[in-house]
Scaffold this motif. Structure first.
Motif, PDB file in Angstrom:
ATOM      1  N   ASN A  99      19.763 140.510   7.373  1.00  0.00           N
ATOM      2  CA  ASN A  99      20.112 141.935   7.283  1.00  0.00           C
ATOM      3  C   ASN A  99      21.409 142.271   8.019  1.00  0.00           C
ATOM      4  OD1 ASN A  99      17.857 143.075   5.711  1.00  0.00           O
ATOM      5  ND2 ASN A  99      16.641 142.370   7.450  1.00  0.00           N
ATOM      6  N   ASP A 100      22.284 141.313   8.161  1.00  0.00           N
ATOM      7  CA  ASP A 100      23.571 141.510   8.836  1.00  0.00           C
ATOM      8  C   ASP A 100      24.609 141.963   7.810  1.00  0.00           C
ATOM      9  OD1 ASP A 100      26.035 141.338  10.110  1.00  0.00           O
ATOM     10  OD2 ASP A 100      25.629 139.375  11.019  1.00  0.00           O
ATOM     11  N   ARG A 101      24.927 143.256   7.831  1.00  0.00           N
ATOM     12  CA  ARG A 101      25.858 143.843   6.853  1.00  0.00           C
ATOM     13  C   ARG A 101      27.256 143.232   6.898  1.00  0.00           C
ATOM     14  NH1 ARG A 101      25.478 148.700   4.338  1.00  0.00           N
ATOM     15  NH2 ARG A 101      27.691 148.900   4.716  1.00  0.00           N
ATOM     16  N   SER A 102      27.579 142.551   7.955  1.00  0.00           N
ATOM     17  CA  SER A 102      28.906 141.944   8.035  1.00  0.00           C
ATOM     18  C   SER A 102      28.994 140.669   7.191  1.00  0.00           C
ATOM     19  CB  SER A 102      29.275 141.623   9.493  1.00  0.00           C
ATOM     20  OG  SER A 102      28.497 140.547   9.976  1.00  0.00           O
ATOM     21  N   LYS A 103      27.851 140.169   6.727  1.00  0.00           N
ATOM     22  CA  LYS A 103      27.820 138.975   5.881  1.00  0.00           C
ATOM     23  C   LYS A 103      27.849 139.384   4.411  1.00  0.00           C
ATOM     24  CE  LYS A 103      25.475 136.206   9.321  1.00  0.00           C
ATOM     25  NZ  LYS A 103      24.289 135.425   9.646  1.00  0.00           N
ATOM     26  N   GLN A 104      28.396 138.508   3.585  1.00  0.00           N
ATOM     27  CA  GLN A 104      28.555 138.788   2.158  1.00  0.00           C
ATOM     28  C   GLN A 104      27.649 137.888   1.311  1.00  0.00           C
ATOM     29  OE1 GLN A 104      31.004 141.002   0.427  1.00  0.00           O
ATOM     30  NE2 GLN A 104      30.677 141.907   2.447  1.00  0.00           N
ATOM     31  N   ILE A 105      27.163 138.459   0.225  1.00  0.00           N
ATOM     32  CA  ILE A 105      26.368 137.747  -0.772  1.00  0.00           C
ATOM     33  C   ILE A 105      27.145 137.796  -2.074  1.00  0.00           C
ATOM     34  CG2 ILE A 105      24.217 137.751  -2.095  1.00  0.00           C
ATOM     35  CD1 ILE A 105      23.033 139.285   0.389  1.00  0.00           C
ATOM     36  N   ARG A 106      27.210 136.673  -2.752  1.00  0.00           N
ATOM     37  CA  ARG A 106      27.934 136.606  -4.023  1.00  0.00           C
ATOM     38  C   ARG A 106      26.936 136.429  -5.160  1.00  0.00           C
ATOM     39  NH1 ARG A 106      32.391 132.045  -5.757  1.00  0.00           N
ATOM     40  NH2 ARG A 106      33.175 133.123  -7.605  1.00  0.00           N
ATOM     41  N   CYS A 107      27.155 137.169  -6.242  1.00  0.00           N
ATOM     42  CA  CYS A 107      26.305 137.076  -7.421  1.00  0.00           C
ATOM     43  C   CYS A 107      27.204 136.939  -8.645  1.00  0.00           C
ATOM     44  CB  CYS A 107      25.421 138.311  -7.548  1.00  0.00           C
ATOM     45  SG  CYS A 107      24.273 138.223  -8.943  1.00  0.00           S
ATOM     46  N   ARG A 108      26.955 135.879  -9.420  1.00  0.00           N
ATOM     47  CA  ARG A 108      27.745 135.622 -10.625  1.00  0.00           C
ATOM     48  C   ARG A 108      26.824 135.544 -11.838  1.00  0.00           C
ATOM     49  NH1 ARG A 108      30.251 130.265  -8.605  1.00  0.00           N
ATOM     50  NH2 ARG A 108      28.417 130.389  -7.320  1.00  0.00           N
ATOM     51  N   LEU A 109      27.319 136.034 -12.949  1.00  0.00           N
ATOM     52  CA  LEU A 109      26.621 135.973 -14.229  1.00  0.00           C
ATOM     53  C   LEU A 109      27.519 135.230 -15.196  1.00  0.00           C
ATOM     54  CD1 LEU A 109      24.475 136.859 -16.361  1.00  0.00           C
ATOM     55  CD2 LEU A 109      25.770 138.987 -16.569  1.00  0.00           C
ATOM     56  N   LYS A 110      26.968 134.187 -15.826  1.00  0.00           N
ATOM     57  CA  LYS A 110      27.732 133.387 -16.774  1.00  0.00           C
ATOM     58  C   LYS A 110      26.884 133.168 -18.022  1.00  0.00           C
ATOM     59  CE  LYS A 110      30.314 130.990 -13.186  1.00  0.00           C
ATOM     60  NZ  LYS A 110      31.066 129.775 -12.900  1.00  0.00           N
ATOM     61  N   SER A 111      27.563 132.837 -19.126  1.00  0.00           N
ATOM     62  CA  SER A 111      26.838 132.525 -20.355  1.00  0.00           C
ATOM     63  C   SER A 111      27.456 131.301 -21.013  1.00  0.00           C
ATOM     64  CB  SER A 111      26.870 133.710 -21.325  1.00  0.00           C
ATOM     65  OG  SER A 111      28.170 133.883 -21.840  1.00  0.00           O
TER      66      SER A 111
END
Length: 146
Positions: free
Chosen positions: A71-83
């Motif tokens: 829950n550390d807002r300073s960290k980033q999560i990446r989400c990718r969508l590919k087909s």
């Protein structure tokens, strides 16, 4: 796994449809889920599949926020969508955390876990998606829908 996905989602046969990074904040999850749902609707993915993908992505992102980033807002999560050319999609969620061992997760259907208030996310993702793979010691999940 099909030949098109051999070598993982980075295979050149895949087209990138969406690439978003969000802070590790539960409130940011909805923007990514909505963007994926809208993209899939434009691709004319059936509503039931869109619903299943949206729920799986929501669970994966929630796990990344809570477990991968603490829950550390300073960290980033990446989400990718590919087909791929056959219309199959893969969603890749990556967090900066240390990862986990999905094989060591307790079974949420076992008696002692039935009333637990957590511990169903990975199980649910596996039920909703056609193929699920963990990479980077568990800090990346790849979820396929055919």
């Amino acid at each position: 796994m099909s030949a098109e996905f051999s070598g993982g989602p980075e295979n050149s046969a895949l087209s990138e449809l969406l690439d978003r990074s969000i802070p590790a904040d539960a409130e940011a999850i909805a923007t990514v889920v909505d963007a994926i749902s809208e993209t899939l609707a434009r691709l004319e993915v059936p509503e039931q599949k869109r619903f299943e993908v949206a729920l799986a992505v929501q669970e994966a992102l929630a796990n990344a926020v809570v477990h991968g980033c603490g829950n550390d807002r300073s960290k980033q999560i990446r989400c990718r969508l590919k087909s791929d050319p056959q219309g199959r999609i893969v969603i890749i969620v990556t967090d900066p955390g240390p990862g986990f061992s999905p094989d060591l997760q307790s079974d949420p259907k076992r008696g002692e876990n039935l009333y637990a208030d957590h511990g169903r996310g990975v199980y649910l993702i596996r039920q909703l998606m056609d193929e699920v793979q963990f990479e980077r010691s568990g800090s990346e999940i790849r979820m396929w829908k055919y």
